[in-house]
Scaffold this motif. Structure first.
Motif, PDB file in Angstrom:
ATOM      1  N   MET A   1       0.987  -1.310   0.157  1.00  0.00           N
ATOM      2  CA  MET A   1       0.270  -0.035  -0.030  1.00  0.00           C
ATOM      3  C   MET A   1       0.710   1.014  -0.004  1.00  0.00           C
ATOM      4  O   MET A   1       2.227   1.270   0.946  1.00  0.00           O
ATOM      5  CB  MET A   1      -0.822  -0.129   1.686  1.00  0.00           C
ATOM      6  CG  MET A   1      -2.221  -0.447   1.681  1.00  0.00           C
ATOM      7  SD  MET A   1      -2.960  -0.437   2.590  1.00  0.00           S
ATOM      8  CE  MET A   1      -4.122  -2.070   2.281  1.00  0.00           C
ATOM      9  N   ARG A  48     -10.714   3.520  -1.100  1.00  0.00           N
ATOM     10  CA  ARG A  48      -9.460   3.243  -2.208  1.00  0.00           C
ATOM     11  C   ARG A  48      -9.170   2.188  -1.882  1.00  0.00           C
ATOM     12  O   ARG A  48      -9.366   0.924  -3.227  1.00  0.00           O
ATOM     13  CB  ARG A  48      -8.218   4.145  -2.090  1.00  0.00           C
ATOM     14  CG  ARG A  48      -6.937   3.671  -3.014  1.00  0.00           C
ATOM     15  CD  ARG A  48      -6.431   4.724  -2.579  1.00  0.00           C
ATOM     16  NE  ARG A  48      -5.306   4.398  -1.640  1.00  0.00           N
ATOM     17  CZ  ARG A  48      -5.537   5.453  -0.257  1.00  0.00           C
ATOM     18  NH1 ARG A  48      -6.086   6.635  -0.672  1.00  0.00           N
ATOM     19  NH2 ARG A  48      -4.878   5.076   0.287  1.00  0.00           N
ATOM     20  N   HIS A  49      -9.316   1.054  -1.589  1.00  0.00           N
ATOM     21  CA  HIS A  49      -8.913  -0.632  -1.382  1.00  0.00           C
ATOM     22  C   HIS A  49      -9.987  -1.294  -1.108  1.00  0.00           C
ATOM     23  O   HIS A  49      -9.961  -2.464  -0.997  1.00  0.00           O
ATOM     24  CB  HIS A  49      -7.508  -0.588  -0.148  1.00  0.00           C
ATOM     25  CG  HIS A  49      -6.583   0.214  -0.387  1.00  0.00           C
ATOM     26  ND1 HIS A  49      -5.416  -0.696  -1.110  1.00  0.00           N
ATOM     27  CD2 HIS A  49      -5.975   0.758   0.422  1.00  0.00           C
ATOM     28  CE1 HIS A  49      -4.544   0.739  -1.229  1.00  0.00           C
ATOM     29  NE2 HIS A  49      -4.893   1.416  -0.479  1.00  0.00           N
ATOM     30  N   ALA A  52      -9.638  -3.217   4.331  1.00  0.00           N
ATOM     31  CA  ALA A  52      -8.202  -3.623   5.206  1.00  0.00           C
ATOM     32  C   ALA A  52      -8.218  -3.786   6.522  1.00  0.00           C
ATOM     33  O   ALA A  52      -9.138  -3.752   6.904  1.00  0.00           O
ATOM     34  CB  ALA A  52      -7.328  -2.149   5.144  1.00  0.00           C
ATOM     35  N   GLU A  56      -2.607  -3.068   8.563  1.00  0.00           N
ATOM     36  CA  GLU A  56      -2.845  -1.932   6.609  1.00  0.00           C
ATOM     37  C   GLU A  56      -2.951  -0.618   6.805  1.00  0.00           C
ATOM     38  O   GLU A  56      -2.151   0.222   6.366  1.00  0.00           O
ATOM     39  CB  GLU A  56      -3.441  -2.923   6.119  1.00  0.00           C
ATOM     40  CG  GLU A  56      -3.236  -4.694   5.287  1.00  0.00           C
ATOM     41  CD  GLU A  56      -4.230  -5.521   4.469  1.00  0.00           C
ATOM     42  OE1 GLU A  56      -3.503  -5.621   3.935  1.00  0.00           O
ATOM     43  OE2 GLU A  56      -5.069  -5.277   4.975  1.00  0.00           O
TER      44      GLU A  56
END
Length: 279
Positions: A1, A48-49, A52, A56
């Motif tokens: 990341m 965005r991911h 998580a 992370e």
């Protein structure tokens, strides 16, 4: 990341010297701002991911895992993030959808309201506004001025009292009873000699608003100003805004107000249709 912040947690692990009260207050304020910034960054990371874990998120924020866990705990308590029990990872919660939905409604009303407001303003020559509820006030999010409008006053973005404006009365009249009674229990400020400051009198006025389908104010907020407003409904019938026509009392007089009220109610119905009501 990719790391969102390079700032470490050392700012939270300051020296044992407490310093002066002013410095303590300054550090406290700075720490609070930093916490808010980090919490927003957590939301951005999850957006965005998709999801998580604590490790992370801590790595991307460049903070200790304990700090990331505390941030996630606060956000989870507010419904802004949720945790997948089987994987232990976090994702955006339903609270984010609620906030996004509220913002989307305002944007939709503003966009759909442009042609409606413009048409009414051109037809009646007066100022037309769309207002939504903002805690204990009505805030104007759309405005169109008519050809007869001689004032340069801009109501856009202005928060106005619910009990002294036509839009405010419409929003008050259609809000949940518990919420309405909580607001009526507060002092009602007087702006002119015609402002309604008694809760019982205002309740009767709000009943009339519901019964006749519109609200009226005559010099209750400002001397020389009259206005009439009608409700705007969402697809489920809930009143989400009010559309109003305002002008000087010598034009919006007793003879003309019924005509303006009828046109305002029609405009509210048209905007409601554009928002999905009646389908």
């Amino acid at each position: 990341m990719t790391r969102t912040h390079k700032q470490s947690d050392r700012s939270e692990e300051t020296t044992d010297n407490p310093g002066t009260p002013a410095r303590q207050n300054g550090r406290g304020a700075a720490s609070a701002v930093q916490s808010v910034d980090r919490a927003v960054s957590v939301l951005e990371i999850l957006a965005r991911h998709g999801e998580a874990g604590v490790t992370e998120i801590a790595e991307e924020l460049d903070v200790h895992k304990s700090t990331a866990f505390r941030l996630l705990g606060v956000l989870e308590n507010r419904g802004l993030v949720a945790q997948a029990k089987d994987r232990g990872k976090y994702y955006l919660g339903a609270g984010v959808l609620r906030l996004a939905g509220a913002a989307a409604v305002r944007l939709d009303i503003s966009q759909e309201g442009v042609p409606v407001c413009r048409e009414v303003a051109d037809e009646l020559g007066e100022t037309v506004n769309i207002a939504v509820l903002d805690d204990d006030a009505a805030v104007n999010i759309m405005q169109a001025r008519g050809t007869a409008s001689v004032t340069a006053q801009n109501w856009l973005g202005r928060r106005t009292p619910l009990h002294a404006t036509s839009s405010g009365k419409v929003l008050l009249a259609h809000m949940p009873p518990t919420l309405r009674e909580g607001l009526l229990a507060r002092p009602l400020p007087r702006f002119t000699d015609r402002t309604i400051t008694g809760a019982s009198m205002l309740r009767a006025e709000l009943e009339a608003v519901v019964g006749q389908g519109y609200g009226v104010t005559v010099e209750e907020l400002e001397l020389g100003l009259a206005a009439v407003a009608a409700p705007v409904r969402a697809h489920d019938g809930k009143v989400i805004a009010a559309i109003s026509v305002s002008g000087p009392v010598y034009r919006l007089n007793a003879d003309r107000l019924p005509e303006v009220a009828k046109r305002t109610v029609a405009a509210g119905a048209e905007l409601s249709r554009r928002m999905g009501y009646g389908f």
